[in-house]
Design an enzyme around this catalytic site. Structure first.
Site, mmCIF file in Angstrom:
data_model
loop_
_atom_site.group_PDB
_atom_site.id
_atom_site.type_symbol
_atom_site.label_atom_id
_atom_site.label_comp_id
_atom_site.label_asym_id
_atom_site.label_seq_id
_atom_site.Cartn_x
_atom_site.Cartn_y
_atom_site.Cartn_z
ATOM 1 C CB THR A 185 41.554 44.500 40.236
ATOM 2 O OG1 THR A 185 40.172 44.883 40.272
ATOM 3 C CG2 THR A 185 41.823 43.646 41.462
ATOM 4 C CE1 TYR A 242 40.224 39.271 39.525
ATOM 5 C CE2 TYR A 242 39.113 41.277 40.217
ATOM 6 C CZ TYR A 242 39.990 40.620 39.366
ATOM 7 O OH TYR A 242 40.619 41.314 38.375
#
Ligand code: UFG
Length: 334
Positions: free
Chosen positions: A121, A145
């Site tokens: 990501t 995350y």
């Protein structure tokens, strides 16, 4: 070109994973899905893909699948993806994303599966100093995350150095849209992503759209992101798979985006244009942790893999997201 590879797709019943399954089938490969159905949907897996309900940390099950299905490579999508939740419950993210992936990689190495494509990501960059951001720029995630995904990138790097194993970590920017043939799409209930919220509002599923922050250092003051069509992203996974098999000594960490961005207002304008209807916009304060702009430098994936996006058009992304949203109510009751 390698054909007919057996590919274990973890999280293949989820948003991006289900599109990768379609892309594998369309390219003549054989996807085998494992998904625990915590956030995925059984109906999102097409009938011609083999499905196992289970967890990636169940090493006995993974071993059995690798043997029975003669798995050549893994596309690893399974994990938790909600940034604010990761701030409130970091250990859930280090468990689901980092620890379970460690277990999965261990199963792969033990069973001589030598290739993995990993869903990473842009959150690994945190708030980049410059935009477009290049893969070799500093990775300083600002939430668990992003850290949980960066830790997996590090494990992959070390495992590839120690074992007969290569990987491609794809750092996704803002994934949006749906399968052009409306076979799959973003189905998460209570999703927080801008375009998903906007198409829900366009179809009367919500009254308005909040615009989080109007004082960013961007042209119109709203946040700018690099929105990439999920089908182009899925195609990148198939190219990465074939590259890993063709050159088993080389690993890659690559941005996946179009290299240009749109502001929140431009995204909402596109929805208005496509529907010929004006969304109600509520101008609100900034959301915590949002950078002004996050745009990929995508030259590496274009140069190395010859990746050629087909849907680099915001209106097309909106059209496909809308088409999917229209038929979603029907499917979710199945
Ligand atoms: N936004 C709004 N209103 C909304 C939702 C979002 O104005 O209702 C704005 C946000 O402030 C941001 C932009 O729209 O400027 C995009 O927000 P999203 O929530 O759609 O996506 P993010 O850029 O926050 O998140 C994405 C991925 C994450 C990833 C993150 C950082 O979805 O998985 O980029 O890379 F962690």
């Amino acid at each position: 070109m390698a054909e007919n590879l057996s590919v274990l797709v973890t999280g293949g019943a989820g948003y991006i994973g289900s599109h990768a399954v379609l892309a594998l089938l369309d390219s003549g490969h054989r996807p085998v899905v494992i998904d625990n159905l915590v956030t995925g949907f059984r109906w999102a897996v097409p009938d011609n893909a083999t499905f196992y309900e289970g967890d990636i940390a169940n090493s006995q099950m993974i071993t059995r699948i690798i043997e029975n299905e003669r798995i050549d490579a893994v596309m690893h999508f399974a994990g938790s993806v909600v940034v604010p939740e990761s701030v409130e419950n970091p250990l859930k993210y280090y468990h689901n994303n980092t620890a379970k992936t460690r277990s999965l990689i261990e199963s792969l190495v033990a069973n001589e599966v030598r290739h993995m494509i990993f869903s990473s990501t842009a959150a690994t960059y945190g708030i980049p100093e410059t935009s477009p951001v290049r893969e070799d720029m500093p990775t300083r995630p600002i939430n668990p995350y992003g850290t949980s995904k960066l830790m997996t990138e590090m494990m992959l790097r070390d495992v590839a150095a120690a074992h007969d194993f290569n990987y491609c970590a794809l750092r996704y920017f803002n994934v949006a849209g749906a399968d052009p043939k409306a076979r799959s799409g973003q189905s998460t209930v209570g999703a927080t992503h801008l375009l998903k919220i906007a198409v829900e509002a366009a179809l009367g599923k919500r009254g308005s759209v909040s615009v989080f922050g109007t004082d960013y250092a961007t042209e119109d003051g709203t946040g700018v992101r690099d929105y990439i069509h999920v089908a182009d992203l899925a195609a990148a996974h198939v190219i990465a798979l074939e590259a890993l098999v063709a050159n088993p000594k080389t690993s890659h960490t690559l941005n996946c985006g179009y290299g240009h961005g749109y502001s929140v207002m431009q995204v909402l304008d596109a929805v208005d244009r496509v529907t010929n209807h004006k969304l109600v916009r509520n101008l609100e304060g900034r959301r915590a942790g949002d950078p002004d702009a996050l745009i990929s430098d995508n030259r590496a994936i274009v140069d190395r893999f010859g990746w050629q996006p087909k849907y680099d058009d915001l209106d097309v992304i909106v059209e496909h997201a809308l088409a999917w949203e229209r038929q979603l109510g029907e499917r979710q009751t199945q």
